[in-house]
Design an enzyme around this catalytic site. Sequence first.
Site, PDB file in Angstrom:
ATOM      1  N   LYS A 189      -1.595  -0.836  -1.359  1.00 34.45           N
ATOM      2  CA  LYS A 189      -1.162  -2.079  -0.953  1.00 34.45           C
ATOM      3  C   LYS A 189      -3.018  -2.911  -0.830  1.00 34.45           C
ATOM      4  O   LYS A 189      -2.797  -4.156  -1.850  1.00 34.45           O
ATOM      5  CB  LYS A 189      -0.825  -2.409  -0.002  1.00 34.45           C
ATOM      6  CG  LYS A 189       0.506  -1.134   0.873  1.00 34.45           C
ATOM      7  CD  LYS A 189       0.666  -2.223   2.158  1.00 34.45           C
ATOM      8  CE  LYS A 189      -0.419  -1.194   3.407  1.00 34.45           C
ATOM      9  NZ  LYS A 189      -0.381   0.219   2.932  1.00 34.45           N
ATOM     10  N   ARG A 238       4.386  -5.131  10.314  1.00 29.38           N
ATOM     11  CA  ARG A 238       3.576  -3.610  10.723  1.00 29.38           C
ATOM     12  C   ARG A 238       5.185  -2.384  11.595  1.00 29.38           C
ATOM     13  O   ARG A 238       5.638  -1.686  11.542  1.00 29.38           O
ATOM     14  CB  ARG A 238       2.366  -2.904  11.721  1.00 29.38           C
ATOM     15  CG  ARG A 238       1.938  -2.244   9.682  1.00 29.38           C
ATOM     16  CD  ARG A 238       0.524  -2.117  10.644  1.00 29.38           C
ATOM     17  NE  ARG A 238      -0.223  -1.046  10.114  1.00 29.38           N
ATOM     18  CZ  ARG A 238      -1.075  -1.063   9.093  1.00 29.38           C
ATOM     19  NH1 ARG A 238      -1.100  -2.758   8.691  1.00 29.38           N
ATOM     20  NH2 ARG A 238      -1.504  -0.214   8.064  1.00 29.38           N
ATOM     21  N   ARG A 281     -10.871   7.835  -0.351  1.00 30.26           N
ATOM     22  CA  ARG A 281     -10.625   6.642  -0.086  1.00 30.26           C
ATOM     23  C   ARG A 281     -12.364   6.221   0.537  1.00 30.26           C
ATOM     24  O   ARG A 281     -12.666   6.995   1.532  1.00 30.26           O
ATOM     25  CB  ARG A 281     -10.588   5.816   0.879  1.00 30.26           C
ATOM     26  CG  ARG A 281     -10.543   4.650   1.303  1.00 30.26           C
ATOM     27  CD  ARG A 281      -8.606   3.282   1.462  1.00 30.26           C
ATOM     28  NE  ARG A 281      -8.565   4.128   2.636  1.00 30.26           N
ATOM     29  CZ  ARG A 281      -6.819   3.477   3.051  1.00 30.26           C
ATOM     30  NH1 ARG A 281      -7.002   2.297   3.455  1.00 30.26           N
ATOM     31  NH2 ARG A 281      -6.790   4.323   4.486  1.00 30.26           N
ATOM     32  N   ARG A 325     -13.527   5.646   6.073  1.00 34.22           N
ATOM     33  CA  ARG A 325     -13.583   5.132   6.934  1.00 34.22           C
ATOM     34  C   ARG A 325     -12.831   5.686   8.499  1.00 34.22           C
ATOM     35  O   ARG A 325     -12.503   7.253   8.266  1.00 34.22           O
ATOM     36  CB  ARG A 325     -11.722   4.457   6.767  1.00 34.22           C
ATOM     37  CG  ARG A 325     -12.331   2.910   6.324  1.00 34.22           C
ATOM     38  CD  ARG A 325     -10.807   2.152   5.985  1.00 34.22           C
ATOM     39  NE  ARG A 325      -9.953   2.584   6.508  1.00 34.22           N
ATOM     40  CZ  ARG A 325      -8.572   1.751   6.563  1.00 34.22           C
ATOM     41  NH1 ARG A 325      -8.392   0.666   5.531  1.00 34.22           N
ATOM     42  NH2 ARG A 325      -7.462   1.552   7.214  1.00 34.22           N
ATOM     43  N   ARG A 336      -1.248   8.212  11.839  1.00 31.32           N
ATOM     44  CA  ARG A 336      -0.997   7.218  11.260  1.00 31.32           C
ATOM     45  C   ARG A 336       0.468   7.133  10.477  1.00 31.32           C
ATOM     46  O   ARG A 336       0.738   5.758  10.076  1.00 31.32           O
ATOM     47  CB  ARG A 336      -2.140   6.575   9.875  1.00 31.32           C
ATOM     48  CG  ARG A 336      -3.464   5.582  11.035  1.00 31.32           C
ATOM     49  CD  ARG A 336      -4.929   5.656  10.358  1.00 31.32           C
ATOM     50  NE  ARG A 336      -4.070   4.888   9.013  1.00 31.32           N
ATOM     51  CZ  ARG A 336      -5.017   4.490   8.394  1.00 31.32           C
ATOM     52  NH1 ARG A 336      -5.770   5.356   7.683  1.00 31.32           N
ATOM     53  NH2 ARG A 336      -5.183   3.579   7.356  1.00 31.32           N
TER      54      ARG A 336
END
Length: 220
Positions: free
Chosen positions: A13, A87, A126, A159, A170
């Site tokens: 996203k 969310r 990532r 992260r 998550r």
Amino acid sequence: MRLVFLGPPGAGKGTQAVRFAQERKLPHVSTGDMLRAAAAAGSPAGKLAKPIMESGGLVGDGIVLACVEERLDGDAKVGFILDGYPRNVSQAQDLERVLAKRGMALDGVVNFDLAIASIVPRMAGRRSCPSDGAVYHVTGNPPKVAGKCDKCGAALVQRADDKEEVVRERMRTYAEKTAPLIKHYGDKGLLITVDADGGVDKVYGRLVDALAARSGKGAR
Ligand code: ADP
Ligand code: AMP
């Protein structure tokens, strides 16, 4: 244009939002980015958010709503891409209310559809720039020089919430709280589904085509 980008964490996203925002001159409103900045600055909201983010849960609805309203009254008056908000269903209701209060409404909700088998490697690979927030992937979207931000040269970091045990939490949070928004926005006729599998350029092409088809302008 007022859009929401929806999808599981790691679906891409943010990557698509940054590019689309740049090309269409639209503000990119990422609640995750705003919360990370607040946590780094040590503000009262940031102090509340930090441990929740690090454990993979959702920060309180009131804190994120305040972030969003601040932007709606600022740079996002002209339109926006909301990335990572809402969310849960209660945030979707909050959003509808605060938009209506300002005489605004959503034009569409883009759902980036990606199978779990492809999500986990995206999050594991990532890497982010701690200085300007740019996002890379070690193989799928690498920086020009390994480990360094293309824009500012800072050393890239992983992260804290991209560690394996937090990723699992998550994903659980997404399945339980966020995935119901697909039906919520489908029922409102706002949902635009984009297949998020494939390279960044391929997904971007699908996004542009899907939005053009929706606005009746035909292909790119
Ligand atoms: P989200 O904002 O949905 O959490 P990101 O945009 O941060 O997801 O993307 C997650 C990771 O996957 C990042 O490392 C990013 O560089 C990478 N990525 C995003 N889109 C693609 C893609 N189409 N193909 C390969 N890697 C991608
Ligand atoms: P993201 O950058 O979108 O992956 O978000 C990182 C983390 O910030 C999430 O795992 C949540 O802890 C928090 N967060 C971001 N957006 C929201 C939101 N709309 N509601 C609650 N928590 C959020």
